[in-house]
Write a protein that holds these residues in place. Structure first.
Motif, PDB file in Angstrom:
ATOM      1  N   LYS A 154     -16.787   7.720  -7.130  1.00 36.79           N
ATOM      2  CA  LYS A 154     -17.576   8.884  -7.553  1.00 36.79           C
ATOM      3  C   LYS A 154     -19.061   8.671  -7.248  1.00 36.79           C
ATOM      4  O   LYS A 154     -19.445   8.558  -6.101  1.00 36.79           O
ATOM      5  N   PHE A 155     -19.898   8.594  -8.296  1.00 35.84           N
ATOM      6  CA  PHE A 155     -21.340   8.492  -8.062  1.00 35.84           C
ATOM      7  C   PHE A 155     -21.836   7.052  -8.047  1.00 35.84           C
ATOM      8  O   PHE A 155     -23.040   6.804  -8.107  1.00 35.84           O
ATOM      9  N   GLN A 156     -20.914   6.104  -7.970  1.00 33.40           N
ATOM     10  CA  GLN A 156     -21.308   4.703  -7.940  1.00 33.40           C
ATOM     11  C   GLN A 156     -21.396   4.156  -6.518  1.00 33.40           C
ATOM     12  O   GLN A 156     -21.624   2.968  -6.328  1.00 33.40           O
ATOM     13  N   LYS A 157     -21.204   5.009  -5.539  1.00 29.15           N
ATOM     14  CA  LYS A 157     -21.250   4.544  -4.144  1.00 29.15           C
ATOM     15  C   LYS A 157     -22.671   4.139  -3.767  1.00 29.15           C
ATOM     16  O   LYS A 157     -23.638   4.770  -4.192  1.00 29.15           O
ATOM     17  N   ASP A 158     -22.775   3.122  -2.920  1.00 26.48           N
ATOM     18  CA  ASP A 158     -24.044   2.813  -2.282  1.00 26.48           C
ATOM     19  C   ASP A 158     -23.897   3.025  -0.778  1.00 26.48           C
ATOM     20  O   ASP A 158     -22.842   3.456  -0.305  1.00 26.48           O
ATOM     21  N   VAL A 159     -24.940   2.726  -0.022  1.00 30.65           N
ATOM     22  CA  VAL A 159     -24.902   2.997   1.416  1.00 30.65           C
ATOM     23  C   VAL A 159     -23.829   2.154   2.108  1.00 30.65           C
ATOM     24  O   VAL A 159     -23.248   2.588   3.116  1.00 30.65           O
ATOM     25  N   ILE A 160     -23.526   0.974   1.551  1.00 29.22           N
ATOM     26  CA  ILE A 160     -22.472   0.139   2.137  1.00 29.22           C
ATOM     27  C   ILE A 160     -21.119   0.825   1.998  1.00 29.22           C
ATOM     28  O   ILE A 160     -20.279   0.770   2.910  1.00 29.22           O
ATOM     29  N   SER A 161     -20.895   1.499   0.883  1.00 27.72           N
ATOM     30  CA  SER A 161     -19.643   2.247   0.686  1.00 27.72           C
ATOM     31  C   SER A 161     -19.503   3.322   1.753  1.00 27.72           C
ATOM     32  O   SER A 161     -18.433   3.468   2.382  1.00 27.72           O
ATOM     33  N   TRP A 162     -20.575   4.070   1.957  1.00 31.76           N
ATOM     34  CA  TRP A 162     -20.552   5.136   2.968  1.00 31.76           C
ATOM     35  C   TRP A 162     -20.353   4.565   4.366  1.00 31.76           C
ATOM     36  O   TRP A 162     -19.564   5.087   5.164  1.00 31.76           O
ATOM     37  N   ASN A 163     -21.070   3.482   4.675  1.00 32.62           N
ATOM     38  CA  ASN A 163     -20.934   2.865   6.000  1.00 32.62           C
ATOM     39  C   ASN A 163     -19.514   2.381   6.258  1.00 32.62           C
ATOM     40  O   ASN A 163     -18.981   2.524   7.367  1.00 32.62           O
ATOM     41  N   ALA A 164     -18.899   1.791   5.228  1.00 32.18           N
ATOM     42  CA  ALA A 164     -17.533   1.284   5.385  1.00 32.18           C
ATOM     43  C   ALA A 164     -16.566   2.424   5.688  1.00 32.18           C
ATOM     44  O   ALA A 164     -15.682   2.291   6.548  1.00 32.18           O
ATOM     45  N   MET A 165     -16.756   3.546   5.019  1.00 35.86           N
ATOM     46  CA  MET A 165     -15.837   4.671   5.207  1.00 35.86           C
ATOM     47  C   MET A 165     -16.089   5.385   6.534  1.00 35.86           C
ATOM     48  O   MET A 165     -15.151   5.698   7.268  1.00 35.86           O
ATOM     49  N   VAL A 166     -17.347   5.623   6.865  1.00 35.52           N
ATOM     50  CA  VAL A 166     -17.679   6.251   8.159  1.00 35.52           C
ATOM     51  C   VAL A 166     -17.209   5.359   9.297  1.00 35.52           C
ATOM     52  O   VAL A 166     -16.608   5.828  10.272  1.00 35.52           O
ATOM     53  N   GLY A 167     -17.461   4.054   9.178  1.00 33.51           N
ATOM     54  CA  GLY A 167     -17.029   3.106  10.213  1.00 33.51           C
ATOM     55  C   GLY A 167     -15.527   3.039  10.341  1.00 33.51           C
ATOM     56  O   GLY A 167     -14.993   2.915  11.443  1.00 33.51           O
ATOM     57  N   GLY A 168     -14.826   3.117   9.211  1.00 33.73           N
ATOM     58  CA  GLY A 168     -13.366   3.111   9.249  1.00 33.73           C
ATOM     59  C   GLY A 168     -12.809   4.302  10.000  1.00 33.73           C
ATOM     60  O   GLY A 168     -11.909   4.164  10.845  1.00 33.73           O
ATOM     61  N   TYR A 169     -13.351   5.472   9.706  1.00 34.86           N
ATOM     62  CA  TYR A 169     -12.917   6.670  10.431  1.00 34.86           C
ATOM     63  C   TYR A 169     -13.213   6.543  11.926  1.00 34.86           C
ATOM     64  O   TYR A 169     -12.360   6.823  12.770  1.00 34.86           O
ATOM     65  N   ALA A 170     -14.433   6.123  12.252  1.00 35.93           N
ATOM     66  CA  ALA A 170     -14.844   6.063  13.661  1.00 35.93           C
ATOM     67  C   ALA A 170     -14.005   5.063  14.458  1.00 35.93           C
ATOM     68  O   ALA A 170     -13.609   5.335  15.590  1.00 35.93           O
ATOM     69  N   SER A 171     -13.705   3.905  13.855  1.00 38.57           N
ATOM     70  CA  SER A 171     -13.000   2.857  14.604  1.00 38.57           C
ATOM     71  C   SER A 171     -11.523   3.163  14.798  1.00 38.57           C
ATOM     72  O   SER A 171     -10.872   2.551  15.641  1.00 38.57           O
ATOM     73  N   HIS A 172     -10.986   4.125  14.040  1.00 36.06           N
ATOM     74  CA  HIS A 172      -9.562   4.458  14.180  1.00 36.06           C
ATOM     75  C   HIS A 172      -9.339   5.849  14.774  1.00 36.06           C
ATOM     76  O   HIS A 172      -8.249   6.415  14.643  1.00 36.06           O
ATOM     77  N   GLY A 173     -10.362   6.383  15.439  1.00 35.45           N
ATOM     78  CA  GLY A 173     -10.188   7.619  16.185  1.00 35.45           C
ATOM     79  C   GLY A 173     -10.349   8.891  15.386  1.00 35.45           C
ATOM     80  O   GLY A 173     -10.118   9.984  15.916  1.00 35.45           O
ATOM     81  N   PHE A 174     -10.777   8.794  14.129  1.00 39.98           N
ATOM     82  CA  PHE A 174     -11.005   9.995  13.318  1.00 39.98           C
ATOM     83  C   PHE A 174     -12.476  10.394  13.439  1.00 39.98           C
ATOM     84  O   PHE A 174     -13.242  10.337  12.467  1.00 39.98           O
ATOM     85  N   ALA A 175     -12.859  10.791  14.645  1.00 42.67           N
ATOM     86  CA  ALA A 175     -14.271  11.034  14.940  1.00 42.67           C
ATOM     87  C   ALA A 175     -14.842  12.170  14.104  1.00 42.67           C
ATOM     88  O   ALA A 175     -15.942  12.056  13.544  1.00 42.67           O
ATOM     89  N   PHE A 176     -14.128  13.271  14.008  1.00 42.61           N
ATOM     90  CA  PHE A 176     -14.665  14.429  13.295  1.00 42.61           C
ATOM     91  C   PHE A 176     -14.765  14.160  11.801  1.00 42.61           C
ATOM     92  O   PHE A 176     -15.702  14.612  11.131  1.00 42.61           O
ATOM     93  N   GLU A 177     -13.793  13.405  11.259  1.00 41.17           N
ATOM     94  CA  GLU A 177     -13.874  13.021   9.850  1.00 41.17           C
ATOM     95  C   GLU A 177     -15.087  12.113   9.610  1.00 41.17           C
ATOM     96  O   GLU A 177     -15.775  12.242   8.584  1.00 41.17           O
TER      97      GLU A 177
END
Length: 341
Positions: A154-177
Motif C-alpha cells: 500500500k503506502f509503505q512502498k519506497d522507490v526500490i519497491s517501484w524499481n523492482a516492480m517496473v524492472g520485473g515487468y520490463a525484463s519479462h516482456g511486459f513493456a506496457f505494464e
C-alpha cells in the motif's frame, strides 16, 4: 580499530591488532570476518569463521551469509544457512533478505518460496524484506506474485519497491505494464532514479516505442536532473537501432561522454543483424573484438552475415581471424570452401 582498518582495506593491520588482543570475544571475531568479506576475500573469511570458538551469534552467521551473497558465492550462502539451522540459530529479517537475494540471482524459485514461508512464520515483513520478495519473484518470472506483494505494501512502498516492480515487468516482456506503472509512479510523486530509467528504456526498446523512448531519455535530465550513464546510452542505441535508425545510433555513440562498452556495441551489432547492415556490423564487431578478443560471438555473427550475403572473401577473412586468435567456436555456415568455389 579492527573495523576501521578493515573499512580502509588494510586487513594486515586489522589482523595485527586482532592477534595482539589478549581476549578475543565474538565481537572481535565478527569484525575480522566482516572485514575480509567487505574486501572480497570470502575464502579467508570462511577460514576465520571455522576457527571461531563455538559462541557464534546471529551476527556471525548473518555476516557470513550476506558476505557470500555480496561476493556472488551463492552456493556458499545457502550452505551456511543450512549450517545455521543445524546449529539451532534462528534467522532474522537480515538473514532472510540475503537469502532472497541469492534466490533472485540464481532464479531459485522453489527455495525462494520456502524462504517466503519462513518470512511469514518468523517476522513481520518490513519494506526492505518486501522489496526482496518482489525482486525474487520478479526475477524468477512470477510477476503476479511480485505484484501481489507490491500491492499489499500500500503506502509503505519506497522507490526500490517501484524499481523492482517496473524492472520485473520490463525484463519479462511486459513493456506496457512497466510503462503504465512508471507513469503511476510519477503521478504519485515518487522520484525515479537512474535504475528506474534503465528499466523504462529497456521496455521501450522491446516494445518498439522509439519516440517515447527518446522522450523518456530526454526527461531524465530535464525533469529529474539525472545525468544519463552508459547503460542509458546503450538502451537508447538499442531503441533507435532496432528501428533501423543507424545514423542516429552512431550519433548517440559518438556524442557519449564515456567510451562505449560491449553492451552498446552489442546493441548495434544485434540491430545490424536484424536489418542486414553488413558494413556497420563490421564496425560494431571489430569494436567488440577489441573489447573481448576471446569471445566468439562477434566473429560468428559477422561471418554468418557475410555468408548470407554471398561475400565469401570477407567471410573467409573472418574465419582466418578466428583461427589466428584461436577462437574455437565454429561458424554456423560450415561449407566455406565449397560455397566460395
Amino acid at each position: 580499530m579492527i573495523s576501521g582498518y578493515a573499512k580502509c582495506g588494510r586487513m594486515g593491520e586489522a589482523l595485527e591488532i586482532f592477534e595482539c588482543m589478549p581476549v578475543k570475544n565474538v565481537v572481535s571475531w565478527n569484525a575480522v570476518i566482516s572485514g575480509f568479506l567487505r574486501n572480497g576475500d570470502v575464502k579467508t573469511a570462511v577460514e576465520y569463521f571455522k576457527r571461531m570458538p563455538p559462541h557464534k551469534n546471529r551476527v556471525s552467521w548473518n555476516s557470513m551469509i550476506s558476505g557470500c551473497e555480496r561476493n556472488a558465492d551463492y552456493e556458499g550462502a545457502i550452505k551456511l544457512f543450512r549450517a545455521m539451522q543445524q546449529a539451532g540459530e534462528k534467522p532474522d529479517r537480515h538473514t532472510l533478505s540475503s537469502l532472497l537475494s541469492v534466490c533472485a540471482e540464481t532464479v531459485a524459485l522453489f527455495l525462494g518460496m520456502q524462504i517466503h514461508q519462513l518470512v511469514t512464520k518468523t517476522v513481520i515483513p518490513d519494506i526492505p524484506l518486501n522489496n526482496s520478495l518482489i525482486t525474487m519473484y520478479a526475477k524468477c518470472g512470477k510477476i503476479h506474485e511480485a505484484r501481489a506483494i507490491f500491492e499489499k505494501m500500500k503506502f509503505q512502498k519506497d522507490v526500490i519497491s517501484w524499481n523492482a516492480m517496473v524492472g520485473g515487468y520490463a525484463s519479462h516482456g511486459f513493456a506496457f505494464e512497466a510503462l503504465e506503472l512508471f507513469e503511476l509512479m510519477k503521478c504519485l510523486k515518487v522520484r525515479p532514479t537512474h535504475i528506474t530509467f534503465i528499466s523504462v528504456l529497456n521496455a521501450c526498446a522491446h516494445a518498439g516505442l522509439v519516440e517515447q523512448g527518446r522522450l523518456y531519455f530526454k526527461s531524465m535530465e530535464s525533469e529529474f536532473g539525472i545525468k544519463p550513464e552508459i547503460e542509458h546510452f546503450g538502451s537508447l542505441v538499442d531503441i533507435v537501432g532496432r528501428d533501423g535508425q543507424f545514423e542516429e545510433a552512431m550519433k548517440v555513440i559518438n556524442t557519449m561522454p564515456v567510451e562505449p562498452d560491449k553492451a552498446v556495441w552489442g546493441a548495434v551489432l544485434g540491430a545490424c543483424r536484424v536489418h542486414n547492415n553488413v558494413e556497420l556490423a563490421r564496425i560494431a564487431a571489430e569494436a567488440l573484438m577489441r573489447l573481448e578478443p576471446e569471445s566468439s560471438g562477434p566473429y560468428v555473427l559477422l561471418y554468418n552475415m557475410y555468408a548470407d550475403a554471398g561475400r565469401w572473401d570477407d567471410a573467409n577473412e573472418i574465419r582466418m581471424l578466428m583461427e589466428t586468435n584461436k577462437i574455437r567456436k565454429e561458424p554456423a555456415h560450415s561449407r566455406v570452401g565449397s560455397t566460395s568455389s
